[in-house]
Design a protein around this motif. Structure first.
Motif, PDB file in Angstrom:
ATOM      1  N   LYS A   7      97.762   3.176  28.223  1.00  0.00           N
ATOM      2  CA  LYS A   7      98.147   2.304  29.344  1.00  0.00           C
ATOM      3  C   LYS A   7      99.408   1.563  28.919  1.00  0.00           C
ATOM      4  CE  LYS A   7      98.353  -1.973  31.242  1.00  0.00           C
ATOM      5  NZ  LYS A   7      98.718  -3.287  30.677  1.00  0.00           N
ATOM      6  N   GLY A 185      96.776  -8.565  36.101  1.00  0.00           N
ATOM      7  CA  GLY A 185      96.648  -7.957  34.776  1.00  0.00           C
ATOM      8  C   GLY A 185      95.653  -6.801  34.766  1.00  0.00           C
ATOM      9  N   ASP A 188      94.924  -3.065  32.813  1.00  0.00           N
ATOM     10  CA  ASP A 188      94.140  -2.911  31.571  1.00  0.00           C
ATOM     11  C   ASP A 188      92.744  -2.372  31.890  1.00  0.00           C
ATOM     12  OD1 ASP A 188      96.149  -4.066  30.000  1.00  0.00           O
ATOM     13  OD2 ASP A 188      95.310  -6.083  30.195  1.00  0.00           O
ATOM     14  N   SER A 243      95.738 -13.756  26.915  1.00  0.00           N
ATOM     15  CA  SER A 243      96.011 -12.921  28.085  1.00  0.00           C
ATOM     16  C   SER A 243      96.522 -11.523  27.739  1.00  0.00           C
ATOM     17  CB  SER A 243      97.027 -13.628  28.971  1.00  0.00           C
ATOM     18  OG  SER A 243      98.161 -13.967  28.187  1.00  0.00           O
ATOM     19  N   VAL A 244      96.542 -11.166  26.473  1.00  0.00           N
ATOM     20  CA  VAL A 244      97.085  -9.859  26.114  1.00  0.00           C
ATOM     21  C   VAL A 244      96.259  -8.699  26.687  1.00  0.00           C
ATOM     22  CG1 VAL A 244      95.989  -9.830  23.835  1.00  0.00           C
ATOM     23  CG2 VAL A 244      98.049  -8.510  24.183  1.00  0.00           C
TER      24      VAL A 244
HETATM   25 MG    MG Z   1      98.702  -7.406  30.978  1.00  0.00          MG
END
Ligand code: MG
Ligand code: ADP
Ligand code: ASP
Length: 438
Positions: A7, A185, A188, A243-244
């Motif tokens: 990804k 986000g 992911d 937040s990774v």
């Molecule tokens: Mg992200």
């Protein structure tokens, strides 16, 4: 054949130059068969993510105003990538169809999903891989949660027919065909679902840092990278604000034990962070694996003499919170006190109703709301067998002159949660990091 699902996040696919790095990574290992792509992210710190541009465009259209300018800016982002790469992909028919949908009152989910859709089409063309539309294989329930049954029926069936493919992240569709997205986000999460459906040996999540770091690099300067971390630790850290990786991305991989490897597109030789069920014993050098947190919480403090002898008191308190649709983060309690910690933005719209119901139904001795609280999670399996770790955490915070407003230790001894004033948040994180840095 070994299968790796990759990804690539927004910064990894923000420009033609980044596309070239991505292609090199994919071509260097032919097990990297299935590629999940995000929308173009920021090229520089003051740039705008395409997803944010699409959200603005959708708002303008919803107000019945002319969105030509907004759509033209989005077009420019994709055209500049395609032109520099020399891809023949004709974006205009796609944009005409998006414009027609916008004029016809398209949902915000549909509009904001187009960044992933268009970027994946570009990437598929550049790599010479087939494109699989996530709308056909990632299926949502009516309430916006993943429809596991339909997704894991449709997606593996399609993947089985392809040697390689590019699949857009972030969105899918409901049974009625309407587009639905994960929260921000969410590519992911798509990556983890594709890895599960492909029964991949590994899920590589490529981003702009060399893995999960011990603390947020925007707060601590050059934090140490985490080489190995368990699914459980990662879940705690990402839920609390690291937040990774999206906080829900761990589940599809964990259920069938697929390792997740967070890697840096700009430094592909770095090994990054490996996330598995258990960390190899030799890698457990530090009792603390990582520190994460966020601002903007409040605590509802209820004091009532003899609370502990009143059967059903806590259940009654929780029912009031549940009736108002409030989700609780933590609940540190004493013999005569109970405090309920939750997101301030959730409480604001129902604050008066919450206070009057607690007052009228429970008649507590005192009832107060304290706001401006930040929560910090200090996470690590190593804490459970090392006495004195908690003491070190608290003394590091005290030595920095920061007052602790709340404390809670998870039942698994995997983490300690500390509440501090919002203005002390960064200072406390730096103090804990300094105490435990490798
Ligand atoms: Mg992200
Ligand atoms: P992508 O666009 O690739 O999905 P994100 O912006 O979602 O990337 O996540 C990567 C960013 O997460 C990093 O650039 C960093 O600023 C931030 N971040 C916050 N906490 C951490 C942490 N503990 N370790 C690494 N990165 C973190
Ligand atoms: N593009 C979406 C976002 O900005 C999803 C993602 O990047 O994962 O939130």
């Amino acid at each position: 054949m070994q299968t790796t699902v990759t990804k690539f996040g927004g910064t990894s696919l923000a420009s033609a130059q980044q596309f070239k790095k991505v292609a090199e990574i994919i071509r260097s290992d032919n097990s990297r068969r299935f590629v999940v792509a995000s929308a173009p992210g920021k090229r520089t710190s003051d740039d705008i993510k395409v997803t944010d541009m699409l959200i603005s465009c959708s708002k303008v259209a919803a107000e019945g105003k002319d969105f030509t300018k907004e759509l033209a800016m989005i077009r420019d982002r994709f055209v500049s990538i395609a032109d520099e790469l020399g891809i023949s992909f004709d974006i205009d028919p796609e944009l005409e169809s998006i414009a027609a949908q916008l004029s016809a009152g398209a949902s915000e989910d549909y509009v904001k999903s187009r960044g992933e859709y268009l970027n994946s089409k570009l990437l598929a063309e550049y790599l010479g891989f087939p494109f699989i539309d996530a709308a056909d294989v990632i299926i949502f329930n009516e309430n916006g949660t993943l429809n596991n049954e339909e997704t894991y029926k449709k997606l593996p069936a399609v993947l089985k027919t392809c040697k390689n493919a590019v699949i857009p992240g972030f969105y899918g569709s409901k049974m009625d065909g309407s587009i639905c997205t994960f929260s921000r986000g969410g590519s992911d999460v798509t990556g983890a679902i594709v890895a599960h459906a492909a029964d991949a040996e590994i899920y590589e999540n490529w981003t702009d840092v060399s893995g999960m770091l011990m603390a947020d690099p925007r707060i601590v300067k050059d934090p140490a990278p985490i080489e190995f971390i368990s699914y459980a630790e990662l879940r705690e850290l990402s839920y609390m604000g690291a937040s990774v990786l999206h906080e829900e991305a761990v589940f599809p991989a964990r259920t069938i034990g697929i390792p997740i490897n967070i890697r840096n597109t700009n430094r592909p030789d770095d090994s990054g962070t490996m996330i598995t069920k258990a960390v190899p014993p030799a890698a457990k050098k530090n009792p603390i694996t990582g520190i994460a947190g966020s601002k903007g919480f409040c605590s509802v403090l209820i004091e009532q003499e003899m609370m502990n002898t009143e059967i059903g008191y806590a259940a009654h308190v929780l029912k009031i919170f549940a009736d108002l649709g409030l989700s609780i983060e933590h609940m540190p309690s004493g013999i005569d006190t109970m405090s309920v910690v939750l997101k301030e933005s959730d409480v604001l719209p129902v604050r008066d109703e919450l206070l009057s119901r607690l007052e009228e139904e429970l008649h507590p001795n005192t009832l107060t709301i304290e706001s401006g609280i930040s929560l910090i999670a200090v996470v690590g399996h190593g804490m459970s067998y090392k006495p004195g770790v908690a003491a070190k955490v608290f003394s590091s915070i005290a030595n920095a002159g920061v007052n602790i407003r709340m404390l809670d230790q998870g039942s698994s001894e995997l983490d300690i949660i500390i509440g501090v004033n919002d203005e002390d948040y960064e200072k406390a994180i730096c103090a804990i990091y300094e105490e435990f840095r490798a």
